[in-house]
Design a protein around this motif. Structure first.
Motif, PDB file in Angstrom:
ATOM      1  N   CYS A 156       0.826  -1.203   0.000  1.00  0.00           N
ATOM      2  CA  CYS A 156       0.000   0.000   0.000  1.00  0.00           C
ATOM      3  C   CYS A 156       0.863   1.256   0.000  1.00  0.00           C
ATOM      4  O   CYS A 156       0.555   2.247  -0.685  1.00  0.00           O
ATOM      5  CB  CYS A 156      -0.932  -0.006   1.204  1.00  0.00           C
ATOM      6  SG  CYS A 156      -2.265  -1.232   1.102  1.00  0.00           S
ATOM      7  N   GLU A 166       0.743   4.217  -2.784  1.00  0.00           N
ATOM      8  CA  GLU A 166       0.415   5.583  -2.369  1.00  0.00           C
ATOM      9  C   GLU A 166       1.559   6.559  -2.624  1.00  0.00           C
ATOM     10  O   GLU A 166       1.350   7.681  -3.091  1.00  0.00           O
ATOM     11  CB  GLU A 166       0.058   5.601  -0.883  1.00  0.00           C
ATOM     12  CG  GLU A 166      -1.295   5.002  -0.555  1.00  0.00           C
ATOM     13  CD  GLU A 166      -1.588   4.973   0.932  1.00  0.00           C
ATOM     14  OE1 GLU A 166      -2.757   5.127   1.297  1.00  0.00           O
ATOM     15  OE2 GLU A 166      -0.634   4.793   1.730  1.00  0.00           O
ATOM     16  N   LYS A 180      -6.997  -3.865   3.936  1.00  0.00           N
ATOM     17  CA  LYS A 180      -6.264  -2.608   4.070  1.00  0.00           C
ATOM     18  C   LYS A 180      -6.270  -1.831   2.757  1.00  0.00           C
ATOM     19  O   LYS A 180      -6.536  -0.613   2.735  1.00  0.00           O
ATOM     20  CB  LYS A 180      -4.822  -2.890   4.503  1.00  0.00           C
ATOM     21  CG  LYS A 180      -3.972  -1.650   4.692  1.00  0.00           C
ATOM     22  CD  LYS A 180      -2.588  -2.018   5.207  1.00  0.00           C
ATOM     23  CE  LYS A 180      -2.666  -2.592   6.602  1.00  0.00           C
ATOM     24  NZ  LYS A 180      -1.335  -2.910   7.149  1.00  0.00           N
ATOM     25  N   ARG A 197      -8.177   1.857   1.866  1.00  0.00           N
ATOM     26  CA  ARG A 197      -7.442   3.019   1.354  1.00  0.00           C
ATOM     27  C   ARG A 197      -7.783   3.312  -0.105  1.00  0.00           C
ATOM     28  O   ARG A 197      -7.177   4.199  -0.718  1.00  0.00           O
ATOM     29  CB  ARG A 197      -5.936   2.784   1.493  1.00  0.00           C
ATOM     30  CG  ARG A 197      -5.457   2.615   2.913  1.00  0.00           C
ATOM     31  CD  ARG A 197      -3.945   2.615   2.954  1.00  0.00           C
ATOM     32  NE  ARG A 197      -3.427   2.177   4.246  1.00  0.00           N
ATOM     33  CZ  ARG A 197      -2.126   2.094   4.545  1.00  0.00           C
ATOM     34  NH1 ARG A 197      -1.221   2.409   3.628  1.00  0.00           N
ATOM     35  NH2 ARG A 197      -1.730   1.688   5.739  1.00  0.00           N
TER      36      ARG A 197
END
Length: 254
Positions: free
Chosen positions: A61, A65, A87, A91
Motif C-alpha cells: 500500500c 500511495e 487494508k 485506502r
C-alpha cells in the motif's frame, strides 16, 4: 514479513501470524527503510512491483500511495492476504494480493519491473527464492531486499537460538552479496542499516505500550504457558545483540 515457523510454536513471528502482535510495519526501520529500498530499485509511477511475503500489505500500500506503483503482493498465509486486501480496500488502492509459494511464483518470466522482499528471505530457501525473484523481473529490472545479517564473530550458539525460535538463518554481509551475484544480479548495492535495529526495538515497545506488553504476556501464557514467554524473551535478546546487523541489498538483472 511472514513465511516463518508454524504459529503453533511460540516466537515473535508467531505473535504476528496469530494477530496477537498487531504492529503494521514488521521490520527494522519501518516505512523509512521501505522507501529507501524503493528508491534504490527505481520504483516510480507505473512501475510493476512484486512484493514477496507481503504480510499485512503495509509495504504494498505504501508503494502504491507514495510512488503510484502497480503492486502485486504474495504471501503464504491466507490470513495475511485477507488483512492486506482489507487494508488496500479501505485506502481505495488497486493493489493485488495472491496466496502463493515464494519458491514457485504463479507469474510469467520478466513480468515485473522490480521484485522486493522485506525481512523474510532469511526464513526461506534463499537461493531458490532469489532465483524466482530474478526470473519474474525483466532484464535491467531490480531485485531488492533488506534483512538480518550476522557480524563477524557471532557465535554458533546465538545463530542456533535464532534458527530454533524464529526459523531465521541470516547470512553474513558477504554471504548475502554472493547469493545476489549467484542469482544473476549485477551492480549490487549493499547498505548497512544496523543502526536501525535498536531504534526499531524501542519504537516497537513504545507502540505496544506497557499495558499492551502486559496484555501480550498474558496472551502468550494462555496459549503457550510460561515457556512461551521465556522463548519470546530469548528471541528479543538475540535481536538486541550487537552481533546481529541489518542490511539492504539491491541488484540489477543481467
Amino acid at each position: 514479513m511472514t513465511q516463518g515457523l508454524s504459529a503453533d510454536r511460540p516466537s515473535l513471528e508467531a505473535l504476528v501470524e496469530t494477530g496477537m502482535l498487531s504492529l503494521e510495519s514488521l521490520h527494522p526501520g519501518g516505512l523509512e527503510t521501505t522507501l529507501q529500498l524503493a528508491k534504490l530499485c527505481n520504483i516510480q509511477r507505473g512501475t510493476k512491483v512484486l512484493d514477496v511475503a507481503s504480510g499485512t500489505g503495509e509495504t504494498a500500500c505504501c508503494l502504491a500511495e507514495s510512488f503510484g506503483a502497480r503492486v502485486v503482493g504474495v504471501d503464504h498465509s491466507a490470513e495475511m492476504i485477507r488483512r492486506a486486501e482489507e487494508k488496500a480496500s479501505a485506502r481505495a488502492l488497486e493493489v493485488k494480493f495472491k496466496e502463493a509459494d515464494a519458491a514457485d511464483f504463479p507469474f510469467a518470466d520478466s513480468e515485473f519491473d522490480a521484485a522486493i522482499c522485506e525481512c523474510t528471505l532469511c526464513f526461506l530457501d534463499k537461493p531458490r527464492v532469489l532465483a524466482e525473484m530474478v526470473r519474474v523481473v525483466r532484464p535491467g529490472g531490480c531485485v531488492g531486499m533488506h534483512d538480518l545479517y550476522w557480524k563477524e564473530g557471532a557465535p554458533e550458539a546465538l545463530k542456533r537460538t535464532l534458527a530454533d525460535i524464529e526459523g531465521e538463518k541470516p547470512e553474513t554481509l558477504e554471504g548475502w552479496r554472493q547469493l545476489f551475484d549467484g542469482a544473476g544480479l549485477e551492480q549490487i548495492t549493499v547498505v548497512d542499516k544496523s543502526d536501525v535495529m535498536s531504534r526499531w526495538m524501542r519504537e516497537s515497545r513504545k507502540q505496544i505500550g506497557m499495558t499492551g506488553q502486559l496484555i501480550l504476556a498474558l496472551k502468550i501464557i494462555r496459549r503457550w504457558g510460561i515457556r512461551g514467554v521465556w522463548r519470546v524473551l530469548r528471541s528479543e535478546r538475540v535481536f538486541s545483540s550487537d552481533l546481529l546487523g541489518y542490511a539492504l541489498l539491491v541488484g540489477t538483472k543481467r
